[in-house]
Design a protein around this motif. Structure first.
Motif, PDB file in Angstrom:
ATOM      1  N   PHE A 270       0.684  13.506  -0.475  1.00  0.00           N
ATOM      2  CA  PHE A 270      -0.210  14.429  -1.159  1.00  0.00           C
ATOM      3  C   PHE A 270       0.088  14.565  -2.654  1.00  0.00           C
ATOM      4  CE2 PHE A 270       0.122  15.662   3.298  1.00  0.00           C
ATOM      5  CZ  PHE A 270      -1.212  15.671   3.668  1.00  0.00           C
ATOM      6  N   LEU A 271       0.981  13.746  -3.167  1.00  0.00           N
ATOM      7  CA  LEU A 271       1.264  13.750  -4.597  1.00  0.00           C
ATOM      8  C   LEU A 271       0.243  12.886  -5.334  1.00  0.00           C
ATOM      9  CD1 LEU A 271       5.168  13.326  -4.630  1.00  0.00           C
ATOM     10  CD2 LEU A 271       3.866  15.455  -4.897  1.00  0.00           C
TER      11      LEU A 271
ATOM     12  N   HIS B  76      12.449   6.896  -1.685  1.00  0.00           N
ATOM     13  CA  HIS B  76      11.888   8.190  -2.083  1.00  0.00           C
ATOM     14  C   HIS B  76      12.019   8.418  -3.578  1.00  0.00           C
ATOM     15  CE1 HIS B  76      12.425  12.624  -2.724  1.00  0.00           C
ATOM     16  NE2 HIS B  76      11.291  12.645  -2.056  1.00  0.00           N
ATOM     17  N   GLN B  77      13.176   8.012  -4.138  1.00  0.00           N
ATOM     18  CA  GLN B  77      13.415   8.219  -5.570  1.00  0.00           C
ATOM     19  C   GLN B  77      12.383   7.486  -6.425  1.00  0.00           C
ATOM     20  OE1 GLN B  77      15.574   7.305  -3.160  1.00  0.00           O
ATOM     21  NE2 GLN B  77      17.687   7.409  -3.868  1.00  0.00           N
ATOM     22  N   ASP B  78      12.014   6.300  -6.007  1.00  0.00           N
ATOM     23  CA  ASP B  78      11.033   5.517  -6.750  1.00  0.00           C
ATOM     24  C   ASP B  78       9.654   6.160  -6.700  1.00  0.00           C
ATOM     25  OD1 ASP B  78      12.149   3.485  -8.141  1.00  0.00           O
ATOM     26  OD2 ASP B  78      11.784   1.928  -6.666  1.00  0.00           O
ATOM     27  N   LEU B  79       9.274   6.646  -5.541  1.00  0.00           N
ATOM     28  CA  LEU B  79       7.936   7.217  -5.368  1.00  0.00           C
ATOM     29  C   LEU B  79       7.760   8.502  -6.163  1.00  0.00           C
ATOM     30  CD1 LEU B  79       7.419   6.500  -1.570  1.00  0.00           C
ATOM     31  CD2 LEU B  79       6.152   5.503  -3.469  1.00  0.00           C
ATOM     32  N   ILE B  80       8.756   9.377  -6.157  1.00  0.00           N
ATOM     33  CA  ILE B  80       8.606  10.618  -6.925  1.00  0.00           C
ATOM     34  C   ILE B  80       8.681  10.344  -8.427  1.00  0.00           C
ATOM     35  CG2 ILE B  80       9.484  12.058  -5.059  1.00  0.00           C
ATOM     36  CD1 ILE B  80      12.125  12.282  -6.539  1.00  0.00           C
ATOM     37  N   ARG B  81       9.321   9.243  -8.812  1.00  0.00           N
ATOM     38  CA  ARG B  81       9.366   8.880 -10.230  1.00  0.00           C
ATOM     39  C   ARG B  81       7.972   8.505 -10.746  1.00  0.00           C
ATOM     40  NH1 ARG B  81       9.618   3.978 -12.499  1.00  0.00           N
ATOM     41  NH2 ARG B  81      10.028   3.008 -10.472  1.00  0.00           N
ATOM     42  N   MET B  82       7.140   7.967  -9.865  1.00  0.00           N
ATOM     43  CA  MET B  82       5.795   7.566 -10.266  1.00  0.00           C
ATOM     44  C   MET B  82       4.780   8.700 -10.161  1.00  0.00           C
ATOM     45  SD  MET B  82       5.455   3.709  -8.687  1.00  0.00           S
ATOM     46  CE  MET B  82       5.777   4.213  -7.005  1.00  0.00           C
ATOM     47  N   ALA B  83       5.191   9.847  -9.614  1.00  0.00           N
ATOM     48  CA  ALA B  83       4.251  10.957  -9.416  1.00  0.00           C
ATOM     49  C   ALA B  83       4.104  11.780 -10.681  1.00  0.00           C
ATOM     50  CB  ALA B  83       4.733  11.840  -8.276  1.00  0.00           C
ATOM     51  N   CYS B  84       2.892  12.333 -10.853  1.00  0.00           N
ATOM     52  CA  CYS B  84       2.670  13.243 -11.970  1.00  0.00           C
ATOM     53  C   CYS B  84       2.411  14.661 -11.462  1.00  0.00           C
ATOM     54  CB  CYS B  84       1.502  12.757 -12.836  1.00  0.00           C
ATOM     55  SG  CYS B  84       0.002  12.383 -11.925  1.00  0.00           S
TER      56      CYS B  84
ATOM     57  N   CYS C 245       9.188  19.380  -7.443  1.00  0.00           N
ATOM     58  CA  CYS C 245      10.333  20.277  -7.283  1.00  0.00           C
ATOM     59  C   CYS C 245      10.816  20.312  -5.833  1.00  0.00           C
ATOM     60  CB  CYS C 245       9.953  21.684  -7.759  1.00  0.00           C
ATOM     61  SG  CYS C 245      11.320  22.869  -7.699  1.00  0.00           S
ATOM     62  N   PHE C 246       9.870  20.435  -4.894  1.00  0.00           N
ATOM     63  CA  PHE C 246      10.245  20.491  -3.470  1.00  0.00           C
ATOM     64  C   PHE C 246      10.946  19.209  -3.046  1.00  0.00           C
ATOM     65  CE2 PHE C 246       9.199  19.312   0.917  1.00  0.00           C
ATOM     66  CZ  PHE C 246       9.791  20.361   1.601  1.00  0.00           C
ATOM     67  N   ASN C 247      10.397  18.069  -3.432  1.00  0.00           N
ATOM     68  CA  ASN C 247      11.002  16.792  -3.062  1.00  0.00           C
ATOM     69  C   ASN C 247      12.400  16.643  -3.630  1.00  0.00           C
ATOM     70  OD1 ASN C 247       7.953  16.337  -2.869  1.00  0.00           O
ATOM     71  ND2 ASN C 247       8.734  14.477  -1.923  1.00  0.00           N
ATOM     72  N   SER C 248      12.586  17.087  -4.868  1.00  0.00           N
ATOM     73  CA  SER C 248      13.899  16.957  -5.506  1.00  0.00           C
ATOM     74  C   SER C 248      14.929  17.846  -4.828  1.00  0.00           C
ATOM     75  CB  SER C 248      13.791  17.310  -6.989  1.00  0.00           C
ATOM     76  OG  SER C 248      12.919  16.425  -7.661  1.00  0.00           O
TER      77      SER C 248
ATOM     78  N   SER D  21       0.843  -1.203   0.000  1.00  0.00           N
ATOM     79  CA  SER D  21       0.000   0.000   0.000  1.00  0.00           C
ATOM     80  C   SER D  21       0.870   1.242   0.000  1.00  0.00           C
ATOM     81  CB  SER D  21      -0.914   0.004   1.222  1.00  0.00           C
ATOM     82  OG  SER D  21      -0.151   0.164   2.408  1.00  0.00           O
ATOM     83  N   LEU D  22       0.307   2.366  -0.439  1.00  0.00           N
ATOM     84  CA  LEU D  22       1.049   3.616  -0.503  1.00  0.00           C
ATOM     85  C   LEU D  22       1.518   4.042   0.880  1.00  0.00           C
ATOM     86  CD1 LEU D  22       2.083   6.089  -2.055  1.00  0.00           C
ATOM     87  CD2 LEU D  22      -0.169   7.137  -1.738  1.00  0.00           C
ATOM     88  N   ASP D  23       0.645   3.948   1.882  1.00  0.00           N
ATOM     89  CA  ASP D  23       1.016   4.359   3.238  1.00  0.00           C
ATOM     90  C   ASP D  23       2.174   3.520   3.771  1.00  0.00           C
ATOM     91  OD1 ASP D  23      -0.924   6.291   3.228  1.00  0.00           O
ATOM     92  OD2 ASP D  23      -2.409   5.099   4.297  1.00  0.00           O
ATOM     93  N   SER D  24       2.123   2.225   3.538  1.00  0.00           N
ATOM     94  CA  SER D  24       3.197   1.343   3.998  1.00  0.00           C
ATOM     95  C   SER D  24       4.498   1.643   3.267  1.00  0.00           C
ATOM     96  CB  SER D  24       2.813  -0.123   3.782  1.00  0.00           C
ATOM     97  OG  SER D  24       1.670  -0.459   4.531  1.00  0.00           O
ATOM     98  N   CYS D  25       4.377   1.945   1.989  1.00  0.00           N
ATOM     99  CA  CYS D  25       5.562   2.253   1.184  1.00  0.00           C
ATOM    100  C   CYS D  25       6.214   3.549   1.655  1.00  0.00           C
ATOM    101  CB  CYS D  25       5.157   2.355  -0.292  1.00  0.00           C
ATOM    102  SG  CYS D  25       6.546   2.339  -1.452  1.00  0.00           S
ATOM    103  N   ILE D  26       5.398   4.561   1.935  1.00  0.00           N
ATOM    104  CA  ILE D  26       5.916   5.838   2.423  1.00  0.00           C
ATOM    105  C   ILE D  26       6.586   5.652   3.781  1.00  0.00           C
ATOM    106  CG2 ILE D  26       5.253   8.122   3.259  1.00  0.00           C
ATOM    107  CD1 ILE D  26       3.114   8.194   1.085  1.00  0.00           C
TER     108      ILE D  26
END
Length: 249
Positions: A129-130, A145-153, A157-160, A57-62
């Motif tokens: 919240f992405l 973290h790198q994997d999760l932001i790669r899947m975001a649309c 910018c803040f995360n990077s 799940s997303l929550d578990s992954c985060i």
């Protein structure tokens, strides 16, 4: 086996009075960090390797990404503390007991805990919240973290930027300070007249240098995998991820 080994290290240091020294306190911190890393990743790593789970799940992954990154920063800081301990022991032995007493070791431990746990939440909470619209396929058997932001649309910018700040202010800064410590240690050791004393002093820090290399080499490898991900096959990502986790347990 890794779990048992770390538990034995912690038990021996706790129960053996002769090991109640700064070097062994830092070793206990390192073992505790490895133990927590194992507990935070064993579910997905073993689950995927054994074919028991195929999704998370997303929550578990985060949550898992928070612990992995936080514990990596903590381990890097503990290695820096161990390098400082080695530096004081060799370069300033007369003041060793006053510089690294129990009270100061407690403060160092609290500083490591605060630094590794309180700086990460802004970038991790932001992940919740992405909006995610790309294929929900992780590169490794655990969440980063790198994997999760790669899947975001959404705008990442803040995360990077903040993620880069965390890497520079934690991993890279610690690596630089560790390097400086060992350069000063080497300078002091080479100034020792007796060859026997040189060997004895170097043996004190060889194991710590190996621990630093074991920690940083997989991180550099994993970073290169993410940097050149388009040119590498998925098995390479999985292999490097498992090597990273294996060497941090």
């Amino acid at each position: 086996m890794v779990f048992l080994g770390n538990c034995i290290v912690l038990h021996v240091i706790r129960t053996e009075p002769s090991l109640h020294e700064p070097m062994f306190y830092f070793l206990a911190m390192l073992a505790l960090t490895d133990l927590c890393m194992e507990l935070s990743t064993v579910y997905t790593v073993l689950g995927i390797l054994l074919g028991l789970i195929q999704e998370i799940s997303l929550d578990s992954c985060i949550a898992q990404s928070y612990f992995i990154h936080g514990l990596s920063f903590a381990e890097s800081s503990v290695l820096l503390a161990m390098a400082f301990d080695c530096y004081i022991a060799i370069c300033n032995p007369l003041h060793y007991s006053s510089v690294l007493n129990n009270e100061k070791i407690k403060k160092i431990g609290m500083a490591i805990l605060g630094r590794s746990s309180l700086l990460i939440p802004p970038v991790i909470i932001r992940l919740k919240f992405l909006n995610y619209c790309h294929p929900y396929i992780l590169s490794h058997s655990f969440c980063l973290h790198q994997d999760l932001i790669r899947m975001a649309c959404s705008d990442i910018c803040f995360n990077s930027i903040y993620g880069l700040f965390l890497v520079i202010s934690n991993l890279l800064l610690n690596a630089l300070l560790i390097l400086i410590s060992y350069i000063m240690i080497l300078h002091t050791v080479l100034a020792i007249a007796s060859g026997e004393e040189r060997i004895k002093s170097l043996k004190t820090c060889v194991s710590l240098i190996c621990a630093v290399l074991v920690f940083y080499i997989p991180i550099v490898g994993l970073t290169m995998v993410h940097r050149f991900r388009k040119h590498l096959s998925p098995p390479v990502h999985v292999l490097m991820g498992n090597i990273y986790i294996l060497f941090h347990l």
